[in-house]
Design a protein around this motif. Structure first.
Motif, short mmCIF file in Angstrom:
data_model
loop_
_atom_site.label_atom_id
_atom_site.label_comp_id
_atom_site.label_asym_id
_atom_site.label_seq_id
_atom_site.Cartn_x
_atom_site.Cartn_y
_atom_site.Cartn_z
N HIS A 1 -4.61 2.10 0.70
CA HIS A 1 -4.16 3.35 0.07
C HIS A 1 -5.35 4.26 -0.24
CE1 HIS A 1 -2.65 6.12 -2.90
NE2 HIS A 1 -3.42 5.57 -3.83
N LYS A 2 -6.41 3.71 -0.77
CA LYS A 2 -7.58 4.52 -1.11
C LYS A 2 -8.22 5.10 0.15
CE LYS A 2 -12.01 4.22 -3.56
NZ LYS A 2 -12.95 3.32 -4.28
N HIS B 1 1.83 1.75 -3.48
CA HIS B 1 0.69 2.31 -4.20
C HIS B 1 0.62 3.82 -4.01
CE1 HIS B 1 -1.72 -0.74 -6.19
NE2 HIS B 1 -1.43 -1.58 -5.22
N SER B 2 0.92 4.29 -2.81
CA SER B 2 0.90 5.73 -2.56
C SER B 2 1.95 6.45 -3.38
CB SER B 2 1.11 6.00 -1.06
OG SER B 2 1.17 7.37 -0.79
N LEU C 1 -6.04 7.96 1.33
CA LEU C 1 -6.09 9.10 0.42
C LEU C 1 -7.40 9.87 0.57
CD1 LEU C 1 -4.13 10.20 -1.75
CD2 LEU C 1 -5.54 9.05 -3.46
N VAL D 1 1.60 11.10 1.51
CA VAL D 1 1.10 10.24 2.60
C VAL D 1 2.25 9.36 3.05
CG1 VAL D 1 -0.58 8.50 3.26
CG2 VAL D 1 -1.23 10.29 1.64
N ARG E 1 -7.45 11.64 4.34
CA ARG E 1 -6.31 12.39 4.84
C ARG E 1 -6.69 13.85 5.09
NH1 ARG E 1 -2.50 13.23 -0.56
NH2 ARG E 1 -4.09 14.15 -1.88
N SER F 1 0.83 -1.21 0.00
CA SER F 1 0.00 0.00 0.00
C SER F 1 0.86 1.26 0.00
CB SER F 1 -0.94 0.00 1.22
OG SER F 1 -0.19 0.09 2.43
N LYS G 1 0.77 6.68 -6.95
CA LYS G 1 -0.27 7.68 -7.14
C LYS G 1 0.28 9.09 -7.05
CE LYS G 1 -4.59 9.10 -7.42
NZ LYS G 1 -5.42 8.90 -8.62
N ASP G 2 1.18 9.33 -6.11
CA ASP G 2 1.75 10.66 -5.89
C ASP G 2 3.26 10.48 -5.72
OD1 ASP G 2 2.43 13.20 -5.25
OD2 ASP G 2 0.96 13.46 -3.67
#
Length: 787
Positions: A146-147, A89-90, A150, A99, A153, A86, A93-94
């Motif tokens: 992760h979702k 995955h963060s 996100l 995060v 947060r 995870s 995504k970014d």
């Protein structure tokens, strides 16, 4: 668990994890940022071994996710690999990794953030309730974790990193409301960022509306103050807020600085406004901490500014006090006491001495600073603190300020090493040793304010800057961006105005006609010759024709326009009575002259424009007009002759074009015919090629058969030779037999049955057997049957 990573640096930076897949890097092409990204990919989880590091993790401005796993029973506890994925995955995504993911292995440390069971995940939030991932509601997968992080947060501060191309990044963020943009040099590889810690502290205090105890402990940790025993940070039910105090509970006061009574004046009226005082006079004292609500003070300020004219022209050393009723309640009184004070000593408003007591400190250096300031500026709170460091105002007024104002700020960070050009466009100096800058941008109000670049960017300057922006009547001066002042020779008829020279031109002692234009305005240049003619008609000693490029210069809000081109007329000594040229009236020289004559002072109008024309003047004007008309008629005749010539040329060109079109159609038909013939020839060629191949195959077959016949003929010739020999032999044998029959029988020698004589043999040949004739005959018959 063994893992490997590979990094591809062309054509773009991509980090590849053997177990997760490619993670593309889309950040700045800078070595420190790329190295930071690679380190994040290689180590996406941060190990939290102690309470101090846990406080560091929770007090960071970036949202953090913590996972608790017990490694005592297994080298890889259940759920750890999912949590690790995870974090990747963060990063996918970014690329900035906003995060952060941390791991706790100590169960006592995990209990401080309400994590009890191994494999549980905790999302920390400063001002909203922190969350624990609920496995019973959502599947425990890397994408779901992760979702969940996100979506839930909490962004305390946010980095802005424009990529340099067309983008709506700044537009989308600035449309959310007023924004505080802080430019600071950022090194992603540095172990600590003291300036970011101070900005984080400012953001925590600014948004701490309810005095949350967890936030207070984190603030103490940021200030590096010895914190008490670390209590659990688990979500607690919100405490009941005390009822707001009544207006009569305790008074509050606020210091108000009125503007100068004249633009060149160096004096201000400083007043102390107190809520719910008696009718007796009150001597102003040093500013105390407000003990009434924000709305009560706002109501008091409204009522005070309605009575502002009462103290506007106070010009004495005595204290003038006045009492007036509240606009909202007939039982509440406001008291305002004012005194005229020189602008040079307004910096002592917040000092420990009384506002109106004579200060004991020298004013020379402060006077010099004020003389260097532009007219109309008032020292801000942060300027006072900069000049007098011993002045310390408690942060009580600042804590939770975002909930007590309608101008709540969103705080953004930008790396000045990459985006200093944006800071320069907002008003930062281009040549500076330290690239630190702060500005507040309010898109809705079409204005922005900057922190004095001479001041150091630190906690108390930012707090004062935000406080000055948040008050109802902000003392901040709107920053205006202007182009370089153009120095034109005296023979130029039109004066080019910039932001710096606007007041100088508008406030001069003569009438001013100002044209607003822009470089993108296509119609604006067509008015230049009209204004040049107007400037030639008007005397330069009493009238000024000017223009300003609004695309390169900012204007005071009271003189802004909503369309271009726009013309404003500023009468002499009556600048507050500026007049806008009617939008429905064409901008022509006669209309502009009538507009000026109608709104200007008759004494300043030239005699040749104000007095009626004489008879001789009219006659000369008629002669001039008649000559002008005859000249125009001759020009018209010339134009008509040119038009007829052009028409004839047009007819010839059209005839040539029609002929060219016919030739084009003919050539097109020929081309189509040739294409058809070409296609038929290609088809015939293909047929001939097929026939040629067929005949070639037939000839090859005939040649093969002829070769076989030749071979058979050679064999027959050989057999024929043998047959001839055999026939000759048989003939000789038969001749010999006939001779023997005619002779007497031979004598028997040694045997009763003599061997009959054989056929004659050729020299060196093998004698044929007795049955050779029968054998040859049988073979011959067999060959005939075979054929």
């Amino acid at each position: 668990m063994q893992k490997t990573e590979a990094f591809l640096l062309f054509p773009c930076d991509i980090s590849v994890s053997s177990e997760f897949g490619p993670i593309e890097y889309k950040g700045p092409m800078s070595a420190v940022y790329i190295e930071k990204f690679i380190r994040r990919v290689m180590k996406p989880l941060l190990y939290i071994p102690s309470q101090s590091e846990l406080l560091d993790f929770l007090s960071d401005y970036e949202p953090g996710v913590l996972g608790y796993f017990e490694f005592s029973g297994s080298p890889q506890p259940p759920g750890y690999l999912t949590f690790f994925t995870s974090a990747l995955h963060s990063l996918k995504k970014d690329y900035l990794g906003t995060v952060r993911f941390g791991v706790i292995t100590n169960k006592h440390l995990a209990k401080l953030v309400s994590l009890v069971h191994s494999g549980s995940v905790y999302l920390h939030r400063h001002f909203n309730t922190s969350l624990v991932f609920r496995r019973e509601a959502v599947n425990y997968t890397a994408e779901n974790i992760h979702k969940w992080a996100l979506e839930n947060r909490e962004a305390l501060l946010r980095w802005l990193r424009p990529h340099g191309g067309k983008s709506l990044l700044l537009n989308n963020e600035l449309k959310k409301g007023p924004a505080l943009l802080v430019f600071l040099p950022f090194n992603p590889l540095a172990e600590s960022h003291p300036l970011i810690d101070e900005i984080t502290e400012v953001a925590l205090e600014y948004n701490n509306c309810h005095g949350d105890q967890v936030v207070e402990r984190l603030l103490q940790h940021l200030r590096r103050v010895d914190t008490p025993v670390f209590r659990p940070l688990a979500p607690e039910p919100p405490a009941q807020l005390p009822e707001p105090p009544l207006i009569t509970a305790s008074p509050c006061c606020n210091t108000v600085v009125l503007p100068q009574w004249h633009s060149v004046s160096r004096t201000h009226n400083v007043c102390e406004l107190c809520v719910n005082q008696s009718a007796g006079g009150v001597r102003p004292s040093s500013v105390g901490m407000p003990q009434c609500s924000f709305f009560e003070m706002a109501a008091a300020l409204d009522s005070f500014y309605l009575k502002e004219q009462t103290f506007y022209h106070v010009a004495s050393d005595s204290i003038e006090c006045s009492n007036f009723l509240s606009s909202y309640s007939p039982f509440s009184y406001y008291t305002a006491c004012c005194r005229t004070i020189n602008r040079a000593v307004t910096g002592f408003i917040d000092s420990g001495q009384g506002v109106f007591e004579t200060p004991t400190i020298a004013f020379s250096s402060l006077e010099k600073k004020c003389e260097a300031d532009p007219p109309g500026s008032v020292p801000h709170i942060e300027e006072n603190r900069y000049l007098f460091p011993e002045v310390d105002v408690s942060s009580t007024n600042f804590t939770g300020l975002s909930c007590r104002t309608n101008k709540t700020l969103n705080i953004y960070l930008l790396d000045s090493n990459l985006f200093w050009l944006y800071a320069e466009r907002l008003g930062a100096p281009s040549a500076t040793r330290v690239k630190e800058f702060a500005a507040i941008v309010d898109v809705k109000e079409e204005s922005h304010y900057i922190l004095d670049p001479k001041q150091a960017l630190m906690k108390f300057t930012l707090e004062s800057f935000i406080q000055n922006f948040s008050v109802l009547y902000s003392p901040l001066k709107r920053h205006l961006i202007g182009s370089d002042s153009a120095q034109y020779p005296s023979q130029h008829l039109i004066t080019e105005v910039t932001t710096d020279t606007f007041w100088e031109v508008v406030l001069q002692k003569q009438d001013v006609l100002l044209l607003y234009y822009a470089q993108w305005c296509g119609f604006c240049p067509s008015l230049n010759h009209i204004f040049i003619q107007l400037a030639r008609l008007l005397p330069t000693d009493t009238f000024t024709v000017a223009r300003i490029d609004v695309s390169q210069n900012d204007l005071p809000w009271e003189f802004m326009v909503d369309r271009l081109p726009t013309v404003l007329f500023f009468p002499c000594n009556r600048k507050d009575r500026s007049v806008k040229y009617p939008e429905d009236l064409p901008i022509t020289l006669p209309n502009l002259l009538r507009f000026i004559l109608h709104h200007s002072d008759p004494a300043s109008v030239p005699q040749n424009l104000a007095n009626p024309p004489t008879k001789e003047c009219l006659q000369s004007e008629a002669v001039f007009q008649q000559g002008h008309i005859s000249h125009l008629e001759r020009e018209i005749q010339k134009l008509r002759a040119e038009i007829s010539t052009l028409q004839r040329a047009q007819v010839q060109v059209e005839a040539q074009l029609s002929s060219a079109r016919r030739d084009e159609h003919r050539l097109l038909r020929q081309k189509q015919t040739l294409e058809k013939q070409h296609s038929l020839l290609q088809l015939h060629s293909q047929q001939l090629q097929a026939l040629y191949e067929q005949k070639t195959r037939e000839l090859e077959e005939v040649a093969r058969k002829l070769q076989e016949l030749a071979d058979a003929s050679e064999n027959l010739l050989t057999e024929n030779t043998w047959l001839k020999i055999l026939v000759a032999t048989m003939e000789r044998k038969l001749e010999g037999k006939d001779g023997a029959e005619s002779l007497p029988p031979p004598q028997e020698v040694g045997s009763d049955h003599p061997e009959p004589p054989g056929p004659p043999r050729l020299p060196g040949s093998t004698p044929l057997p007795s049955n050779s004739s029968s054998t040859l005959a049988s073979e011959r018959s067999n060959e005939n049957r075979t054929d």
